[in-house]
Design a protein around this motif. Structure first.
Motif, PDB file in Angstrom:
ATOM      1  N   LEU A 190       1.590 -10.749   4.832  1.00 52.88           N
ATOM      2  CA  LEU A 190       1.633  -9.697   3.827  1.00 52.88           C
ATOM      3  C   LEU A 190       2.329  -8.479   4.419  1.00 52.88           C
ATOM      4  N   CYS A 191       3.126  -7.802   3.602  1.00 55.65           N
ATOM      5  CA  CYS A 191       3.768  -6.561   4.018  1.00 55.65           C
ATOM      6  C   CYS A 191       3.142  -5.407   3.237  1.00 55.65           C
ATOM      7  N   LEU A 192       2.928  -4.305   3.928  1.00 56.48           N
ATOM      8  CA  LEU A 192       2.331  -3.108   3.338  1.00 56.48           C
ATOM      9  C   LEU A 192       3.371  -1.998   3.357  1.00 56.48           C
ATOM     10  N   HIS A 193       3.627  -1.420   2.207  1.00 62.98           N
ATOM     11  CA  HIS A 193       4.667  -0.390   2.073  1.00 62.98           C
ATOM     12  C   HIS A 193       4.049   0.853   1.461  1.00 62.98           C
ATOM     13  N   GLN A 194       4.206   1.979   2.100  1.00 59.98           N
ATOM     14  CA  GLN A 194       3.645   3.223   1.576  1.00 59.98           C
ATOM     15  C   GLN A 194       4.293   3.556   0.243  1.00 59.98           C
ATOM     16  N   TRP A 195       3.432   3.902  -0.727  1.00 57.39           N
ATOM     17  CA  TRP A 195       3.941   4.321  -2.027  1.00 57.39           C
ATOM     18  C   TRP A 195       4.944   5.451  -1.847  1.00 57.39           C
TER      19      TRP A 195
ATOM     20  N   GLY B  29       2.457  -1.975  -2.491  1.00 57.26           N
ATOM     21  CA  GLY B  29       2.407  -0.539  -2.282  1.00 57.26           C
ATOM     22  C   GLY B  29       0.997  -0.117  -1.922  1.00 57.26           C
ATOM     23  N   VAL B  30       0.873   0.720  -0.881  1.00 58.03           N
ATOM     24  CA  VAL B  30      -0.439   1.203  -0.438  1.00 58.03           C
ATOM     25  C   VAL B  30      -0.373   2.699  -0.170  1.00 58.03           C
ATOM     26  N   ALA B  31      -1.517   3.352  -0.253  1.00 60.34           N
ATOM     27  CA  ALA B  31      -1.589   4.786  -0.006  1.00 60.34           C
ATOM     28  C   ALA B  31      -1.526   5.114   1.476  1.00 60.34           C
ATOM     29  N   ASP B  32      -2.146   4.293   2.306  1.00 62.33           N
ATOM     30  CA  ASP B  32      -2.243   4.550   3.742  1.00 62.33           C
ATOM     31  C   ASP B  32      -2.009   3.241   4.484  1.00 62.33           C
ATOM     32  N   VAL B  33      -0.825   3.072   5.026  1.00 57.56           N
ATOM     33  CA  VAL B  33      -0.448   1.819   5.681  1.00 57.56           C
ATOM     34  C   VAL B  33      -1.403   1.484   6.826  1.00 57.56           C
ATOM     35  N   ALA B  34      -1.714   2.434   7.681  1.00 54.75           N
ATOM     36  CA  ALA B  34      -2.582   2.160   8.829  1.00 54.75           C
ATOM     37  C   ALA B  34      -3.969   1.702   8.378  1.00 54.75           C
TER      38      ALA B  34
END
Length: 130
Positions: free
Chosen positions: A48-53, A9-14
């Motif tokens: 790695l996959c990044l998913h917006q919180w 989970g990330v705050a800002d995917v970009a």
């Protein structure tokens, strides 16, 4: 063949997408969505996959307020360009969490940084690059 797709989970995917591409020395691309992106190696392997919180309703990705991001998780990347990865990492963070050292268990050099969301990211040399 089997692969695991680690999703954080990330705050800002970009922002996180650009950060990881820079850290790993990957070509600059854009995530497929503003809420999800896959960091791909040059051969197309998902690293790695990044998913917006809070996007969608995944119970463990609802909010960083429910648990410290990275609690119980260490992102560990073995890289074939350790000598080049170190200055890239130093350009991304104000300080390394752990300076380069030889891991006595693997016999390879490694260092640790924290990503923009607070996850610990360990970069380790492949045996040939140590």
């Amino acid at each position: 063949m089997k692969r695991t797709w680690t999703i954080i989970g990330v705050a800002d995917v970009a922002r996180s997408y650009a950060w990881y591409q820079s850290l790993l020395g990957l070509p600059v691309t854009q995530p497929a969505h503003d809420y999800f992106g896959q960091i791909l190696d040059t051969d197309g392997t998902v690293l790695l996959c990044l998913h917006q919180w809070g996007a969608h309703e995944h119970p463990s990705l609802t909010s960083p307020d429910r648990a410290q991001p990275g609690n119980g998780l260490l992102l560990f990347f073995r890289v074939d360009d350790f000598a080049a990865a170190l200055p890239r990492a130093r350009a991304l963070v104000s300080a390394l969490e752990d300076e380069p050292q030889v891991n006595p268990n693997t016999g390879t050099e490694e260092f640790t940084v924290r990503d923009p969301d607070g996850y610990y990211v360990m970069i380790s040399a492949l045996a040939d690059d140590a």
